[in-house]
Design an enzyme around this catalytic site. Structure first.
Site, PDB file in Angstrom:
ATOM      1  N   LEU A 112      -2.747  65.679 -47.284  1.00 43.47           N
ATOM      2  CA  LEU A 112      -3.277  66.447 -47.312  1.00 43.47           C
ATOM      3  C   LEU A 112      -3.098  66.537 -48.899  1.00 43.47           C
ATOM      4  CD1 LEU A 112      -3.457  68.595 -44.373  1.00 43.47           C
ATOM      5  CD2 LEU A 112      -5.417  67.344 -45.001  1.00 43.47           C
ATOM      6  N   GLY A 113      -2.067  66.772 -49.304  1.00 43.06           N
ATOM      7  CA  GLY A 113      -1.714  67.257 -50.977  1.00 43.06           C
ATOM      8  C   GLY A 113      -0.435  66.910 -51.564  1.00 43.06           C
ATOM      9  N   GLY A 157       3.520  70.567 -56.557  1.00 42.71           N
ATOM     10  CA  GLY A 157       5.349  71.349 -57.623  1.00 42.71           C
ATOM     11  C   GLY A 157       6.072  71.580 -56.410  1.00 42.71           C
ATOM     12  N   GLN A 158       5.148  72.507 -55.323  1.00 42.59           N
ATOM     13  CA  GLN A 158       6.102  72.296 -54.121  1.00 42.59           C
ATOM     14  C   GLN A 158       6.517  71.994 -52.800  1.00 42.59           C
ATOM     15  OE1 GLN A 158       4.219  76.438 -54.316  1.00 42.59           O
ATOM     16  NE2 GLN A 158       4.176  76.481 -56.217  1.00 42.59           N
ATOM     17  N   GLY A 159       5.804  70.869 -52.825  1.00 38.68           N
ATOM     18  CA  GLY A 159       6.065  70.075 -52.280  1.00 38.68           C
ATOM     19  C   GLY A 159       4.298  69.158 -51.813  1.00 38.68           C
ATOM     20  N   THR A 160       4.695  68.630 -49.878  1.00 39.33           N
ATOM     21  CA  THR A 160       3.618  67.925 -49.924  1.00 39.33           C
ATOM     22  C   THR A 160       3.273  68.292 -48.344  1.00 39.33           C
ATOM     23  OG1 THR A 160       4.967  66.606 -50.494  1.00 39.33           O
ATOM     24  CG2 THR A 160       3.597  65.863 -49.200  1.00 39.33           C
ATOM     25  N   VAL A 161       2.459  68.468 -48.164  1.00 37.18           N
ATOM     26  CA  VAL A 161       1.191  69.221 -47.365  1.00 37.18           C
ATOM     27  C   VAL A 161       0.662  68.484 -46.477  1.00 37.18           C
ATOM     28  CG1 VAL A 161      -0.187  71.052 -46.826  1.00 37.18           C
ATOM     29  CG2 VAL A 161       0.699  70.938 -49.058  1.00 37.18           C
ATOM     30  N   LYS A 177       3.715  72.258 -45.178  1.00 37.70           N
ATOM     31  CA  LYS A 177       4.472  72.009 -46.258  1.00 37.70           C
ATOM     32  C   LYS A 177       5.694  71.901 -46.283  1.00 37.70           C
ATOM     33  CE  LYS A 177       4.622  75.055 -49.462  1.00 37.70           C
ATOM     34  NZ  LYS A 177       4.089  75.896 -50.399  1.00 37.70           N
ATOM     35  N   ASP A 204       0.621  82.072 -57.796  1.00 34.24           N
ATOM     36  CA  ASP A 204      -0.348  80.759 -58.011  1.00 34.24           C
ATOM     37  C   ASP A 204      -1.510  80.944 -57.422  1.00 34.24           C
ATOM     38  OD1 ASP A 204       0.844  77.458 -57.041  1.00 34.24           O
ATOM     39  OD2 ASP A 204       0.195  77.965 -58.782  1.00 34.24           O
TER      40      ASP A 204
END
Ligand SMILES: *[C@@H]1O[C@H](CO)[C@@H](O)[C@H](O)[C@H]1NC(C)=O
Ligand SMILES: *[C@@H]1O[C@H](CO)[C@@H](O)[C@H](O)[C@H]1NC(C)=O
Ligand SMILES: *[C@@H]1O[C@H](CO)[C@@H](O)[C@H](O)[C@H]1NC(C)=O
Ligand SMILES: *[C@@H]1O[C@H](CO)[C@@H](O)[C@H](O)[C@H]1NC(C)=O
Ligand SMILES: *[C@@H]1O[C@H](CO)[C@@H](O)[C@H](O)[C@H]1NC(C)=O
Ligand SMILES: *[C@@H]1O[C@H](CO)[C@@H](O)[C@H](O)[C@H]1NC(C)=O
Ligand SMILES: *[C@@H]1O[C@H](CO)[C@@H](O)[C@H](O)[C@H]1NC(C)=O
Ligand SMILES: *[C@@H]1O[C@H](CO)[C@@H](O)[C@H](O)[C@H]1NC(C)=O
Ligand SMILES: *[C@@H]1O[C@H](CO)[C@@H](O)[C@H](O)[C@H]1NC(C)=O
Length: 691
Positions: free
Chosen positions: A420-421, A424-428, A442, A539
């Site tokens: 999905l996206g 900076g904090q990871g992949t969803v 995530k 954030d």
């Protein structure tokens, strides 16, 4: 053989059943002498003034010429050793004897006594006879006729056994039930002539069960006749049954929190404190609540003493009856959680063979893998989390711990198409749970041990947040090296996409934007106020505001920035993408506060107003930071130049200006000059109302 009755101990007792209960300290009636010497005298017994005993038969004569003073039953010479409110008393009395010398019968002791009100307990006494040429009888005549007794013989001292009362030198028998009088008699076959050298006497006595142990030396000890033994007598109130007694309210002896007990056998009644109370049921307010919490310590959880009872409760986050003898208190967990953990091995092998993924090893390798997962689970704080979850209050809202298999299956093994996206904090990833729910999964970018505790806290805090404008964290998976977070899936994607992406042809109206802004503000305000310490999103940005099918705002990713490693290098990388939203104060303090969220939200407002991107490399250098640019434009009173032309019209121009003023306050450099999220919410709501 001719039996001769050598002497009789006449003892008339009315018998009744002993009500066995644990003895409790008795109390005398108020104003009455409570003891005689060291013997306490509980009501209905009494000594001294006439009011102190409930009736004549409960009078205790205290003779103070003895030291210590001695208590006697009514006017008799029967000494009382103990009085229990539970319907019995202990007296002590002499033994009867029948003695011989070489000439034949030498002397005997007629120790008869007669009592009408008390009965020898048939359950707690034994009739005992000792002698080597002894017939001993107990007979009754005044009530139900009965006759019993025992025989004891011996020919040689060598045959005798200490402690044994089975008929050789000593015999014992139970006293019959329902007996109302008591008569003791002896007989001897050889006039003791054959045993005279070591046993000139026969002795007989009723004795409290267990209070006498036969000793061979007693047979020859002439002083045995001077011994006294304890006897348990039963007492009751009056001669009426409970039912009869209760009808005579004025004379009914049982007071508050007590009940009447009919003796199983015999007349009269007894009073007994209700369950959970103790004390003297014959006195007003005599039955006092038992603090079971202290006496029994029955709870493994928290104990609440209640009148007559207690209850156990478990601390928040625990379930069970809280009782040590019951289920106790066990950590609350989602019903399937322990099963999942427990069946990890089995479930895994099953799933593995189904998935057949490239990295899945077969056979023994699986075990190694499982170990690795267990290890990851531990490293990622799984154990800690499980502990925390179990401690935590709102069971229903608590996060679930997903297994790796579940999530792999849900994301089709993290297939590209499910992404999905990336951030900076990871992949969803988008995932589909077996129950049909869509979730967003995530993969976080942490794995540093020092981050475990905050991460755990985060998961717990987040999973409990229940606000319609906050994306729900459903749970997490800790079996991978980097923890996986599972969120509610929000259908319509991010606000960023709606505002800036060309793919969305329909533009969002100003009304819709204002609604979204209010909802996002409400969510943040809720986060800042609902928990203590406040939850800071850290954030806030367009990509973290999601829209559901009805274009309701859902603040997402929330709290994730708390996972930013403290290590400076990573900070820069991580915050780079959201630089335009970042509180300028952060660069001084390295701390994000509620006011940092307000700043970021101000930037969001500016984006909604202008349709510009927070960070745009398309704009000239000096305009790249949207908030700075916006503030400078506001100063020059050129707002309308940068307002999104697609939403500006005559009707909303006032509202837009007001929102712009609010946004400007939100992005003030100094945090304390910014409004709170709560103020932002009420201002925005007010603005919407005036429209
Ligand atoms: C009362 O005192 C006597 C002698 O001092 C002692 O033997 C007896 O056990 C005491 N009874 C109670 C109930 O304390
Ligand atoms: C208590 O006992 C004494 C002595 O037997 C008696 O005179 C008195 O009446 C009794 N009290 C009651 C209330 O029956
Ligand atoms: C107390 O006991 C003594 C000695 O047995 C006796 O002489 C006296 O009469 C008794 N007193 C009472 C009040 O029973
Ligand atoms: C036996 O006892 C009786 C009565 O006490 C007594 O008169 C008699 O002298 C005694 N006999 C012997 C041998 O002691
Ligand atoms: C029985 O007990 C007494 C003491 O109570 C002791 O002197 C005697 O030796 C014992 N006899 C036997 C046979 O055990
Ligand atoms: C026992 O003594 C009585 C008299 O006291 C006597 O009549 C009887 O015969 C004696 N019995 C034996 C077996 O010695
Ligand atoms: C019986 O008691 C007396 C006095 O109390 C004592 O002198 C005597 O020794 C005792 N006899 C036995 C066998 O214990
Ligand atoms: C109960 O006792 C009273 C006197 O205390 C007596 O008059 C009555 O007859 C007794 N009732 C029974 C059933 O024994
Ligand atoms: C236990 O008793 C306390 C005090 O009355 C009450 O507040 C609590 O709700 C009770 N708990 C249960 C589980 O009944």
């Amino acid at each position: 053989m001719g039996f001769r009755c050598m002497f009789k101990v006449l003892a008339l007792f009315a018998f009744t059943l002993t009500v066995t209960a644990t003895p409790v300290a008795g109390q005398a009636k108020a104003g009455c002498q409570s003891n005689c010497g060291n013997i306490s005298i509980p009501y209905p017994f009494g000594t001294g003034s006439t009011d102190c005993n409930i009736s004549k038969r409960f009078f205790i004569r205290c003779n103070t010429s003895f030291n210590p003073p001695k208590a006697f039953l009514t006017t008799s010479d029967i000494e009382v050793l103990h009085i229990s409110v539970n319907g019995y008393l202990r007296i002590q009395y002499s033994v009867g004897y029948d003695c011989y010398n070489s000439s034949g019968s030498a002397y005997y002791f007629d120790a008869g006594f007669r009592l009408s009100a008390f009965r020898i307990s048939h359950t707690r006494n034994k009739f005992t006879a000792i002698g080597c040429d002894t017939y001993a009888y107990v007979e009754g005549f005044t009530g139900r006729a009965y006759s019993t007794g025992c025989v004891s013989f011996c020919y040689d001292v060598a045959d005798l056994v200490n402690g044994s009362c089975s008929g050789i030198g000593c015999c014992q028998t139970a006293l019959p039930k329902g007996v109302t009088d008591y008569e003791l008699s002896f007989d001897s076959y050889w006039n003791h002539s054959k045993v005279l050298s070591f046993n000139p006497c026969s002795y007989g006595f009723a004795v409290e069960d267990g209070a006498y142990s036969f000793s061979v030396s007693d047979l020859s000890n002439i002083n045995f006749s001077k011994r006294k033994f304890p006897i348990i007598l039963d007492w009751t109130i009056g001669n009426r049954s409970c039912m009869e007694a209760k009808m005579d309210v004025d004379n009914y002896a049982c007071k508050q929190n007590s009940d009447c007990v009919d003796p199983e056998n015999g007349r009269g009644y007894l009073c007994k404190c209700l369950h959970g109370f103790q004390g003297n049921p014959y006195l007003s307010n005599g039955c006092r609540d038992i603090n079971e919490c202290e006496t029994l310590k029955p709870c493994s959880g928290t104990c609440h003493n209640l009148p007559g009872s207690y209850n156990c409760s478990c601390p928040k986050g625990f379930e069970g009856d809280g009782r040590k003898k019951g289920t106790g208190c066990n950590p609350k967990v989602k019903p399937h959680f322990p099963i999942l953990v427990g069946t990890l091995g089995i479930g895994m092998s099953l799933l593995f063979s189904l998935l057949c993924s490239s990295w899945v090893y077969l056979g023994l390798r699986q075990r190694k893998l499982n170990r690795l997962k267990q290890q990851n689970f531990k490293q990622n704080g799984g154990v800690l989390l499980r502990e925390q979850l179990s401690k935590h209050e709102e069971y229903g809202e608590i996060a679930k711990i997903f297994t790796l298999e579940e999530l792999k299956k849900a994301t089709n093994n993290y297939h590209e198409s499910r992404i999905l996206g990336r951030g900076g904090q990871g992949t969803v990833y988008k995932g589909l749970l077996p129950d049909g729910r869509s979730v967003a999964i995530k993969k976080s970018l942490i794995g540093n041990q020092s981050q475990v505790q905050p991460f755990i806290n985060e998961v717990i805090v987040l999973s409990q947040i229940n606000h319609r404008n906050v994306v729900k964290l459903l749970g997490c998976c800790l079996e991978t090296q980097v923890p996986l977070l599972v969120y509610e899936y929000v259908r319509n994607g991010t606000l960023f996409d709606y505002l800036h992406n060309a793919t969305h042809t329909s533009i969002i109206s100003w009304e819709a934007r204002l609604k979204i802004a209010i909802e996002a503000a409400e969510a943040l305000s809720y986060l800042h106020s609902a928990a203590s310490p406040p939850i800071i999103h850290r954030d806030v940005k367009l990509t973290n505001i999601l829209l559901d099918e009805n274009y309701n705002a859902k603040v997402s990713d929330f709290g994730a920035s708390r996972l930013i490693p403290s290590n400076k290098e990573q900070v820069t990388t991580l915050v780079q993408g959201t630089l335009g939203y970042l509180d300028p104060e952060y660069f001084h303090s390295s701390q994000l506060t509620e006011k940092s969220d307000v700043y970021s939200f101000g930037v969001v407002l500016i984006e909604l107003l202008t349709g510009l991107k927070a960070v745009s490399f398309e704009r000239p250098e000096h305009e790249r930071n949207l908030s700075l640019y916006f503030v400078s434009v506001m100063k020059e009173e050129r707002l309308l130049d940068i307002v999104d032309g697609r939403v500006l019209n005559d009707k909303n121009i006032k509202q837009l200006k007001e929102v712009a003023t609010l946004a400007r306050r939100c992005v003030r450099l100094k945090g304390k000059e910014r409004p709170t999220m709560k103020e932002v919410v009420s201002e925005l709501q007010g603005l919407r109302a005036i429209e």
